[in-house]
Enzyme design. Structure first.
Site, PDB file in Angstrom:
ATOM      1  N   TYR A  46    -117.156   6.160 -13.666  1.00 24.70           N
ATOM      2  CA  TYR A  46    -118.291   7.286 -13.191  1.00 24.70           C
ATOM      3  C   TYR A  46    -117.365   8.392 -12.050  1.00 24.70           C
ATOM      4  O   TYR A  46    -117.553   9.039 -12.179  1.00 24.70           O
ATOM      5  CB  TYR A  46    -118.137   6.135 -11.456  1.00 24.70           C
ATOM      6  CG  TYR A  46    -119.319   6.901 -10.486  1.00 24.70           C
ATOM      7  CD1 TYR A  46    -120.082   7.056 -10.508  1.00 24.70           C
ATOM      8  CD2 TYR A  46    -118.665   7.256  -9.324  1.00 24.70           C
ATOM      9  CE1 TYR A  46    -120.898   7.424  -9.555  1.00 24.70           C
ATOM     10  CE2 TYR A  46    -119.252   7.696  -7.993  1.00 24.70           C
ATOM     11  CZ  TYR A  46    -120.153   8.343  -8.090  1.00 24.70           C
ATOM     12  OH  TYR A  46    -120.571   8.517  -7.500  1.00 24.70           O
ATOM     13  N   LYS A  75    -117.767  12.206 -12.566  1.00 25.94           N
ATOM     14  CA  LYS A  75    -117.910  13.304 -11.626  1.00 25.94           C
ATOM     15  C   LYS A  75    -117.092  14.200 -10.887  1.00 25.94           C
ATOM     16  O   LYS A  75    -117.211  15.130 -10.612  1.00 25.94           O
ATOM     17  CB  LYS A  75    -117.797  12.228 -10.581  1.00 25.94           C
ATOM     18  CG  LYS A  75    -119.142  11.617  -9.866  1.00 25.94           C
ATOM     19  CD  LYS A  75    -119.855  12.433  -9.725  1.00 25.94           C
ATOM     20  CE  LYS A  75    -121.746  11.993  -9.322  1.00 25.94           C
ATOM     21  NZ  LYS A  75    -122.531  12.724  -9.566  1.00 25.94           N
TER      22      LYS A  75
END
Length: 241
Positions: free
Chosen positions: A164, A168
């Site tokens: 994650y 990002k």
């Protein structure tokens, strides 16, 4: 010109729904991008009951045919797009530390968070170019800030979600590169950190509400003519990369 048209991906719940609601309260016609059309229609029903003009769009960001169909539908019905909020994202099951994460977990996260975001943005750009002053907002996180994660005293340095967090970071780079590519066109591109909120992703026991998290994305989506571009912002202001 008619109401401004805003598409929010992953908008049938959580922060995405709140972004749509807040844009709708500002007079935007909001398009609820949802992988499950029935859930999108349920969200639309709630928004319409509150006096907001809204419609559901079936949109699975990981399916190219779904993305193309959504763009065609928006073009046919509205002829343009004023705001794109790339909100859809996942934390893949099994996301963990760099030394332990499985390659398939990485792939699942990147498929939605990065490739899906690019796919949707590419499909919607022709419609965004038809708007007078369009805005693109990519949902990111302080967990993608190298400055924060690189500081051992910062909370972000303790979060072990290699998939994650790194996806990002990729979103941040896409944001800056697209902002540079679109300078002078009237289209502003920024990234928003909603902070940790009480959602399925953030944890339902978190005291901060999805509505509070949505506010920064809405601010970036409604920037004026001389607004900034190519930046990452939280509700407190600009964050370091």
């Amino acid at each position: 010109m008619n109401n401004k048209i805003a598409l929010v991906t992953g908008a049938n719940k959580g922060i995405g729904f709140q972004i749509a609601q807040q844009l709708g309260d500002r007079g935007y016609t909001v398009l609820i991008g949802s992988r499950d059309l029935a859930r999108g229609e349920a969200a639309v029903k709630e928004l319409v009951a509150g006096g907001i003009e809204a419609a559901a769009i079936q949109l699975d960001v990981t399916e190219e045919s779904s993305v193309r169909a959504a763009a065609a539908q928006i073009g046919e019905r509205h002829g343009r797009l004023d705001v794109l909020v790339n909100n859809a994202a996942i934390i893949a099951d099994g996301d963990t530390a760099v030394s332990e994460i499985d390659a398939d977990v990485l792939r699942r996260g990147y498929e939605t968070n990065v490739i899906g975001l690019i796919s949707v943005t590419q499909a919607m750009l022709p419609l965004l170019r038809k708007a007078e002053r369009a805005r693109i907002v990519n949902l990111s996180t302080e967990l993608s800030s190298l400055t924060a994660v690189g500081n051992p005293a910062h909370r972000a340095s303790t979060v072990k979600m290699a998939g994650y967090n790194s996806s990002k970071i990729a979103v941040n780079m896409i944001t800056v590169m697209l902002a540079n590519e679109l300078r002078g066109t009237g289209i502003l591109v920024n990234a928003a950190d909603p902070g940790r909120c009480a959602t399925e992703m953030g944890g339902l026991d978190t005291p901060r509400t999805p509505a509070e998290g949505a506010a920064v994305a809405v601010r970036l989506a409604t920037l004026g003519e001389n607004g900034h571009t190519g930046e990452l912002h939280s509700e407190a202001g600009r964050l370091p990369w």
